[in-house]
Structures are given as structure tokens and as C-alpha cells.
Write a protein that holds these residues in place. Sequence first.
Motif, short mmCIF file in Angstrom:
data_model
loop_
_atom_site.label_atom_id
_atom_site.label_comp_id
_atom_site.label_asym_id
_atom_site.label_seq_id
_atom_site.Cartn_x
_atom_site.Cartn_y
_atom_site.Cartn_z
N ALA A 1 0.83 -1.21 0.00
CA ALA A 1 0.00 0.00 0.00
C ALA A 1 0.87 1.26 0.00
O ALA A 1 2.07 1.20 0.22
CB ALA A 1 -0.91 0.00 1.22
N ARG B 1 -2.66 -3.40 0.32
CA ARG B 1 -3.94 -3.03 -0.29
C ARG B 1 -4.78 -4.30 -0.41
O ARG B 1 -4.26 -5.34 -0.80
CB ARG B 1 -3.73 -2.50 -1.71
CG ARG B 1 -3.18 -1.12 -1.82
CD ARG B 1 -2.45 -0.87 -3.15
NE ARG B 1 -2.87 -1.72 -4.26
CZ ARG B 1 -3.77 -1.34 -5.18
NH1 ARG B 1 -4.34 -0.17 -5.13
NH2 ARG B 1 -4.08 -2.17 -6.16
N TRP C 1 -11.66 -0.96 -2.54
CA TRP C 1 -10.28 -1.14 -2.12
C TRP C 1 -10.09 -0.48 -0.76
O TRP C 1 -10.72 0.52 -0.47
CB TRP C 1 -9.32 -0.50 -3.12
CG TRP C 1 -9.15 -1.32 -4.35
CD1 TRP C 1 -9.90 -1.23 -5.48
CD2 TRP C 1 -8.19 -2.35 -4.58
NE1 TRP C 1 -9.47 -2.15 -6.41
CE2 TRP C 1 -8.42 -2.86 -5.88
CE3 TRP C 1 -7.15 -2.91 -3.83
CZ2 TRP C 1 -7.66 -3.88 -6.44
CZ3 TRP C 1 -6.40 -3.93 -4.37
CH2 TRP C 1 -6.65 -4.41 -5.67
N ASN D 1 -7.05 -0.34 2.84
CA ASN D 1 -5.70 -0.64 3.32
C ASN D 1 -5.76 -1.55 4.55
O ASN D 1 -6.72 -1.52 5.31
CB ASN D 1 -4.96 0.64 3.69
CG ASN D 1 -4.74 1.53 2.49
OD1 ASN D 1 -4.24 1.09 1.46
ND2 ASN D 1 -5.15 2.79 2.61
N MET E 1 -9.21 3.79 1.78
CA MET E 1 -8.29 4.42 0.83
C MET E 1 -8.30 5.93 1.08
O MET E 1 -9.36 6.50 1.35
CB MET E 1 -8.77 4.17 -0.60
CG MET E 1 -8.31 2.85 -1.17
SD MET E 1 -6.52 2.82 -1.31
CE MET E 1 -6.25 1.06 -1.27
N GLN F 1 -10.58 4.16 -7.76
CA GLN F 1 -10.70 4.29 -6.30
C GLN F 1 -9.41 4.74 -5.65
O GLN F 1 -9.45 5.38 -4.60
CB GLN F 1 -11.10 2.94 -5.70
CG GLN F 1 -12.52 2.53 -5.97
CD GLN F 1 -12.82 1.18 -5.35
OE1 GLN F 1 -12.31 0.84 -4.28
NE2 GLN F 1 -13.65 0.39 -6.01
N THR F 2 -8.27 4.38 -6.24
CA THR F 2 -7.03 4.62 -5.52
C THR F 2 -6.17 5.74 -6.10
O THR F 2 -5.60 6.53 -5.37
CB THR F 2 -6.18 3.34 -5.44
OG1 THR F 2 -5.79 2.97 -6.76
CG2 THR F 2 -6.95 2.21 -4.82
#
Lengths: 91, 1001
Positions: A23, A56, A66, A68, A84, B748-749
Amino acid sequence: MFVINCPYCGERDQQEFKAGGEAHIERPKQPTELSDDEWAEYLFMRKNIKGVQFERWNHAHGCRKWFNMVRDTSNDEIKLVYKMGEKPPLE
Amino acid sequence: MSANLRVKSSEYIDETHRVSFKFNGKTYYGFKGDTLASALLANDVHLVGRSFKYHRPRGIMTAGSEEPNAIVQVNDNTNRTEPNVRATEVEIYEGLEASSQNCWPNVNFDIGGINNLISPFLPAGFYYKTFMWPASFWEKYEFFIRHSAGLGKSPTEKDPDIYDHRNIHCDVLVVGAGISGILAAKNAAKNNFKTLLIDEKNELGGATIYQDKEFNKINNQGSSDWIKKEINELKNISNLEIKTRTSVAAYHGYNYLLARENLTDHLEKKNKNNKVRQRLLKIRAKKVILATGALERPLVFNNNDRPGIILSTAVKKYADYFGVKCGEKNVFFTNNDSAYESALCLHNKGIKVDAIVDIRDNSNSKIVKAVEQTGIKIYWSHTVVDTNGYRRLDNISIMRLSNDGMTVTGKRINISCDCLGVAGGWTPAVHLFTQSGGKLKFDEDNNVFLPNKYPSDQISVGSCNGNFNLKEIINELSIKLKEFLKIDQTDFDNIAIESEEETSKRNIWLLPSDKAIGKTKPFVDYQNDATAKDIKLALREGFRSIEHVKRYTTTGMGTDQGKLGNMHALGIISDTAGVKMGELGTTTFRPPYTPLTFGTIVGRSVGEFFDIFRRTAMNHWHIENKAEFENVGQWKRGWYYPINGETMHQAVQRESKAARESAGILDASTLGKIDIQGSDASEFLNRVYTNAWSKLAIGKCRYGLMLNEDGMVYDDGVTTRLGENHYLMTTTTGGAANVLGKLEDYLQTEWPELDVYLTSVTDHYATASVCGPNSKKILKKIIPDLDLSDENFPHMSFKEVKINNIKCRVMRISFTGEHSYEINIQASFGKALWEKCIEAGKEFNITPYGTETMHLLRAEKGFIIVGQDTDGTMTPIDLQMDWIVSKKKYDFIGKRSLYRSDTMREDRKQLVGLLTDDPNIILEEGAQIVSELKQNPIQMLGHVTSSYFSPNLNKSIALAVVRGGKDMMGKKLFIPMEDKTISVTVANPVFFDEENKRLNA
């Protein structure tokens, strides 16, 4: 087989999740400005720690979000999950 | 049946219910309640198998799942045959057939027995050392080794049984229903914990139910009577579920356990049918209490493996529980008090015990005194130095042990006996604890490894935690339970317990003989024939790590995973190498604890449920029209549609010609479809595709190529702009799920600021693709209102239309190079649409074609298939698709990687066309390509990725990736095959209609 506490859905079986590697590796905003080595650092280099690792995870067979996870790879203890965009804990 | 081997009736054996069974073809009788082992012993059958390496005669050694020797093939020559089953676990039923393994021609006369005679030449690592040279001979050696080895036979027919899986969630799981497990489960359930109690046996109570009543008392009652009362009470507790005949196979992290429940193995054949045979329980427990007990250890001495040499507690169990005596002349050999309890039990039943050989110099415990009073001769400070009897133990020789235990002195004393009960102490069954990640500590006083650090919410109680006496077990259980379950009291806090305390201990891992060790056979691992000698040899040869010694000598590597001998192996290594046992550590215990059947593991996921198929809305039409199917991802796709007995080649040639000459139709429903909406949808596409999307007009389509961040081609497909902020993306059939996942990941990231929504609509639409010069006429018939002129509906555009009042999306796009249309309709109307197209196309001989023809047609045009012509190492530049990579865009996924020194190399493999010099030769896909034939070593330039015979060009064509191929146009290359070398010429990968005239024809 872990029980993972999805920050959106709660506790679910590991079967519903997909691991997504280390991550907090941000995609460079200006990739074209980077040297080959700098780009390779982002692209290829990942830690593989025995101990506490930031990862992740994706709730692939659930909300598909998603998030962490802080996991101790030596005993699979999940210390924390967080969304996230949230800051990683310092410890 | 030799009735005289049955002793007075046991309550666990139903002597009114006689059961016949066959062993090695001979019929025997036992009683309901017998195991195969107890029934064989009752028939005076001790020799049940041969050992793995030396083919030595072996008998039944234990009465439980730890059995290393008595492993048999059950129901041979039927579709229910199963190898490596422990005779000690098979409950007999009418009609059971079992046979010995590891022997040929039979167990009494086994040719492999010669290995025993030549065993001095078969030391540890024999195979590694001997069959290394010359390397080319390995295949010959292997043939013989494979034939002389092997444990049992696997079934050759389909398994007729049904298997099942069940998920269980409970508050407390208790593994093992001995006295600790029963008390723990009862108290957990009574305190409102939803409790599951599991035991591998068919009866609850473990060893306590036949424990000696004189020396083990609870509340002035024999412990065996007391526990029976407790067991009866369990049945009335509502939130307690009990599973017998259930073995926990694996204990994973987070208290996730897998257990195998046996449901029909003990039933007669006629009662097995249509029932679930075994069920895999997938248990997620909040708390786990391990009460798995302890396994009695054998002793390691010369020739300690003969039939008739049995663990002392097994001798007792056979007498007490099964009512069977293991021999007429019994002797015990021990280093602790357990053997005395067994001897006393036999004596009280009128079974003759001739002697007890004890390596200790004395013991003052009450039970030893009681045995002394019976007149049984006890040889203190003695050890067995040899045993005799080939197929059955006949006599033993004993000698006095020196004070240091290293040698023997005095004269040999011979004792005639047909059963030797050995008692080497106890090994706590910590297997499940360590599987769960638990760490052990070594207890030097008792020579046992004990649970130390628990990795999850669990405890070990009873003898698996190193408590071996009743009083100690119950007192500690009370304390631990209260703490673990956070309860104030248990219902056995104030009971009076009397039990025997052991006063004297002596442990010698390898007992000495009067013969040199090289001349002895002290077995450590019975199943794999590993002796103490082998372990010492391994150490002499330099092996130090216990894991290495294990693999070199194969100690602990049988189907029993060395449940009996592992501790001795460690002890012998520790003694020989002079390292403390606690520092050596143990080998890793791995699941399953006892072997599982494949049936249990797969459960219902067999046949068509092994991997679920996806079928399109038109599937029935394909079946009715005799399509051959191909698996693509999880989809069943029409491969080709043979008529009048055509071969695949003939069908594909016909289909391919028809599609170019008149009209073809393809079921394209399986292509991935992702609906993309949001005010930043265009920007999003700009970032994920290599080409530019901002200027794509509403109603237009564009082909896009997607890369991985490493610059390699990941997926491709046509995306249509349905509205200002609305796109429909198509992906490859196999890549659909991964592409959606990747896009969601980035959204999303990396780019959470983008206003974009993704929805998979693959299953929502069915797609019929109509192509060929007559496709326009067919469309006109189906959708008369639509203006199909090139002006109104040009190539790479889209129209929203209605067919019979059903909304459809029609794209004019082409993967064949022909004028063609893809009609998307709500999936439930897919078949109707398809049939309508077929009906309308009849006059044009519309030909349904499958994936093979689709591949051929696109190869004629040089269109790539991601995953066939690419393999994750191809950039768009390698594919000669530079035209699709935007130079203007600042960034897109993978852009930076296209300028890495490696991806810019000129000599990368590049996509080219290949034409065979002989147009009739079709290359094999995957064939290697070279430029020089006389090189040594020959340098591979690349390989063929796609190859077909083109009916439209009347010649063979191929696509290939070739090192530096871009600059090889017209160059001759070679493809060496097994029987010939094929000459080819590098060509433009676009073989057909290079000017794309047919798109607008």
C-alpha cells in the motif's frame, strides 16, 4: 483463512477478498519527468517484509471497494484496516 | 473364528450380531462394533502388510488413527476402492473386503522381501546415491523403482459416492471427546456458548471409558462409570452439537478448521447408496479447545517391528474395549507405568502375562506393587536386545542395561511370547496446535513438546497439554476453562479424584543391543522403514537440520506422518549430535492430520459443477444446430458448426468463405461490456487507453488498446460514445472481469477525484454480429426504418433502434474486415434476435460461424487477439501498432514504460506475417522460428502465434513474433519441425484487403 473486517461491510471471510500488494505507493503525477530508474522504482520495487506490512486489499466478492490493511506477515495478525485515502498509522 | 481369542464380553461389541468380511480373499467373522484390526486379531491374523522398502512382514501396532503398519486397500476391484486405509479405523460391516498392500504375489510370500536380505546395501539415501549415474539411465531405473514402490492402488472408475461441504459457525469448538473434551464441551454449552464437539471415533469418552476402575476414581466411582454418566447428560444439552467419526484435518489461522465427517463408511453396501459418504465441515470458531489427547510411543530396539509387537495401551484397548486378546503369551516392555495398567487388565481378564521388561531400576507406584502381587515376573533394568519370528513374534531376548543405558551386560535371557506390548511413554498430540501457528516448548522432565504460545483464541487441555494423570487433568481443566470462557465455576470444581502418580522415569531413545548397531534393525519410522541406523548415517554424512535428516531418511514422511516415531528421531539426532532437543526444534506438522479423500475436498464441485460455465442467451440455438463448443474464460462459445459430417477444417473453410462472399453471423455476447458514465468519463478513457478519446463524437465508436503500467498490451476492444457522459466499453471475453477490476482500482485509488461510474453489463446484453457483403440487406429487412447509408450510418458509428418494439443498440464495427453490424439486445431477447437474423438472412445463405472462423477472418486482416498474439511482453510498438499510441497525450497507463531503454530496443520480438513457401503447409502455432539451421546452439528468433489456411486467399497464412521482425520484410526464415524444416517468408501481417475497401462495400 483470515476473517477480514472490511471498512464498509464488516467481518467477512478471506475468500471474498483479493490482495493487491503493498500500500501507499502513489502513481507519479508526472511520469514523463522521471528517469528510467525512478520509474522502475515505482513500477517494480516492492517490499516483502517479515513483520508488519501495509497492504492493499479489495473486497472483490462484496462491495468491490479497495482499502488498506496493516498485517503482520509473520503470524497473519491483522492489526488495522482503514479506507483508501486515509493516512497510514505512524506505528 | 478362533473363539478362544475373545475374552469376556465387552459392552462395545455386539456379540449377537455376527459380521462376515473378507481379508485377502478369505472370509472371516467378527462382531458389530469391531474394527477391521480387532476382528483380524480375534481371528489370530497379525500379519496384515509388508513394509515399504524392505517388505518386512508387518502387523497391527496400534488401535487408532496413528497406525503406521496396518494400512490396507478397501473394496479392491470395485468403484469404491480406497488405498492406504488404516485397519484400526475401519469399522467392519457385512460384505467388507480388504487386502494387504505393498506385497507381490501375496502377503505371506513377497518377492520384495529380498530387500530385507540385501538391506545392508539399502541405506538412507540409497536411491539418491545409486541411481545418479549415468544420468541417461534414470528412465530405466525409474521403471523398476516405480513398480517396486507405491502404497496401494488408486481407483480406475468414477467414484459413485456423493460428498458434501458444510459451513459451521460456533462459539466454542472442542476437538477430542476424551474426558477433557467432554467436560469442556459440557461446561461451555451450559454457559450459553454455541458448542461443537468433535471426535474421530464412533464412541465418545476416549480412553477413560475403559480406564482401570481400581486406580482411577471420581467421587468414589470408577472413572469409566463416571464418564459414561457425563456422556449421557451431554445428549440433553440443546446448544451442543456432537460429531463423531469426524476427524479434524486442518487447523488454519483465525480459528478456521476443516474436518472430515464420515457418514456411510461403516454401513453395508446396500445402505451406502444415495447418501452423502463424507462431509467436509468448514468450521469458523470463536474459541477452540484442543483436547486431542496423547499418542503412546513405541520403544526403539533391535527388530522392534515384528507382527505381534503392539503398543501396550492398544493391547489393553483390544482386550477391554473389543474383547480380543492379542496373544496367548504376553510380555510387556516399558519405561513407565502404563504397561502395568495394561498387564493388570489382561491378568484380571485371565489372559496370561508372562513378564514385564522395564528399563527402569524400580518403581514404587501402587499399580506396580499390584502387578508384583499377581506374580508376574518383572525384569528391572533390562532391555529387549532382539526379537525373533518372521511372520509373527515367537520370542524375545533380553539383557541387563548398564547404568548409563548405553550398553547391555550379562547373559541373554530368552522369553517365549507371541505378543509384546511396548510402552515408551506419551507424546501429546500437538499436531493441530502447531498447524494453527502455535509455538512449542520442550519439557525436559517428560521429554515432550508442549503448547507454548497460542496464535489465536484457543487452549490445549488434558494430555495434549502434557497432563497425563486424571487428577492433574481435571484440576487444571477447571482452572483453564474458567479463565478461557470467563465463567465463575464449572460443574466439576468439587469432585474427589483418585488416580495413580508416576514416581519413576527413565527414557532412552535408542535402546542398545548386544550386537553392533550396524547389524541391528531398530525401526524409528515403521511405514517408511527408516531405522535409527539411517538417522545416524545421515548425521555422519553431514546432515544437521532436522528437516534435512527427515527428507534424507524419509523419517516421518509416510501417510501416518510419523505420528509414532518422530520424537525418537529427534531424540536420536539430539543424542548423536550432542544438541539439546529443545534447540533442535521439530519438523513442521502439516495438514491433513489423517488423510482425506479427494471426494471430500471437492464436495459437490464435480462434473459440470467443477468450474461453472457461462452460457449465452443463444446457447440453445447453438446446441440445436449441432455446434461444437470451445471454452473461453468461463464461457461456452460456439467453436464451429459442422454440417453433413464435416471435419473442423472443412466447416471452418466453408464458414470463412461464406462470411466474405455473402453473410455470416457470430454470437458475440461473451465480449465484456462495461457501462461507463460520469462527467469525467472522457478524461478517464484518455487515461486508460493509449489513444485519444476527447474528440470522439456522440454516436461514434473507436478501437482502443489498454496497457499495463509496464507498457505491455493488456486488453483491447471497441468503445462507443452513447452520450455526452456515457460510454459503452467492450473488452475481450477472457479479460472482462480483470479489466473491470483494474479500472475500479485506478478510479478508487489513483484518481478518486474523477466523476466516473462503472457497471458491468456483460450479462445484460446479447450480441449478434452480422457480417459480409449482404449484411446491409439483412439489416434492412430486420430494421426497415433505419437509414443504412454510409452517410447516415458510417463505419465506426452507432444507432439506437427498435426491433419489434424492443430497444437495441446497433454498432457498425468489424472484426472481420467485412461490412458488418453488431446488434445488442436485452439478453432475454437474444435468442429471438438471433433467429430473426437467421430467418432474414436465409435468402443470402447467412452462415453461423464460431470462434475458429472468427480467428481465421481476423488473422487474414492481421488483427491481433490479446492473449494469443500477445503474452504480456508485447508493447503496441512491438505489435506494429504505433498508430494507436497518442503522442500528444501527456499521460496514460503504461505510457512512461514505452520509453524505457528495454522497451525501446530494436531487437525486441515484433509481430509480423509469415507466408510458407509451400502455400499448402499450415504452420503449427507455437512453432519456433530460426534464421540459420547450422548454428550451434541454434538461436530462436521467435514463434508462430496464429496460423490458418485462408480459403479466401487459398494459401496458408500465419502471424508470428520475431526478434527484430519489423526490418525483416521479405526475409527467408526456417521453422524446424520434428520431421521436416519449413521455409517461410516474412510478410506484412495484413494479408487481405489491405486498403479496407470491403468495410464500405
